[in-house]
Design a protein around this motif. Sequence first.
Motif, mmCIF file in Angstrom:
data_model
loop_
_atom_site.group_PDB
_atom_site.id
_atom_site.type_symbol
_atom_site.label_atom_id
_atom_site.label_comp_id
_atom_site.label_asym_id
_atom_site.label_seq_id
_atom_site.Cartn_x
_atom_site.Cartn_y
_atom_site.Cartn_z
ATOM 1 N N LEU A 1 0.720 -1.085 -0.066
ATOM 2 C CA LEU A 1 0.162 0.011 0.130
ATOM 3 C C LEU A 1 0.977 1.300 0.036
ATOM 4 N N LEU B 1 0.804 4.867 1.025
ATOM 5 C CA LEU B 1 -0.023 5.970 1.968
ATOM 6 C C LEU B 1 0.003 7.181 2.064
ATOM 7 N N PHE C 1 -3.803 -6.485 8.477
ATOM 8 C CA PHE C 1 -2.581 -5.909 7.635
ATOM 9 C C PHE C 1 -1.362 -6.535 8.102
ATOM 10 N N THR D 1 3.643 -1.096 3.762
ATOM 11 C CA THR D 1 3.147 0.280 3.181
ATOM 12 C C THR D 1 4.655 0.928 2.889
ATOM 13 N N ASN E 1 5.059 5.290 2.609
ATOM 14 C CA ASN E 1 4.582 6.542 2.569
ATOM 15 C C ASN E 1 4.938 7.436 1.663
ATOM 16 N N VAL F 1 6.671 -1.200 7.701
ATOM 17 C CA VAL F 1 6.097 0.034 7.581
ATOM 18 C C VAL F 1 7.512 0.855 6.944
#
Length: 240
Positions: free
Chosen positions: A32, A34, A58, A63, A65, A99
């Motif tokens: 993803l 984000l 999740f 992810t 960013n 992350v």
Amino acid sequence: MEVRIFNSADEIATACADIFSELLVTKPECVLGLATGASPVKTYTELIKRCKNGEISFSKVKTFNLDEYCDLPRDDKNSYYTFMHENLFNSVDIKEENVNILDGNAADAEKEAKEFDEKIENAGGIDIQLLGIGTNGHIGFNEPADSFSDGTFKVKLTDSTIKSNSIYFDDDSMPRYALTMGINSIMKAKKIVLIATGESKADAIKATIDGEVTPQVPASVLKNHPDAILLIDKAAAKLL
Ligand code: F6R
């Protein structure tokens, strides 16, 4: 580019969470992209609710960013690292090692940017990239410019962005630089979903949808993407 107009930000959050949920269910190990800012907050709240209900997980998600301020400690209340943890990551079952947020304090910004793009490639590319839009048409921190940017890079923020985002900072401490995914990094995402609400976004939305594709309106490039969806409310759609 598909445009969907909604009555409220709540309706947009439900529609956006539906798009993400479908991916999370069909591809639990998805990647993803984000965004921070006001636009995605209600979507994140809805995703947290669905995760707590057991509808989505999740646990296998990675992810990336879009951007991060430079010269701001990672634990500052205004860092995008803090924002993402407070608004999503701390409340879902994501693994911290999955992350990825740019380090705006990296000694070598170019190296940091290059490694970030490589990590996205190695993860198999972004399945869905979530975006907001600046009042000047920026996406990520790709400000109006003479040409579209390529990969992740360090950018000097424009006066308009500094003015818009200064409201979150106590004094004149708003950073002047940021690291951001470039237009080309964003356009590589398999699907792109942009959220815009409120009258302040009406000019940028009009230029994005009705204007030509130009780096002076960075979001206009989304017209060249095969699967970009704009979720906007009536106020943002007012000039269409
Ligand atoms: C945030 C970002 C920015 C914002 C844009 C809109 O990660 O990249 O492009 O999406 O500035 O901000 P809001 O949603 O606060 O109006």
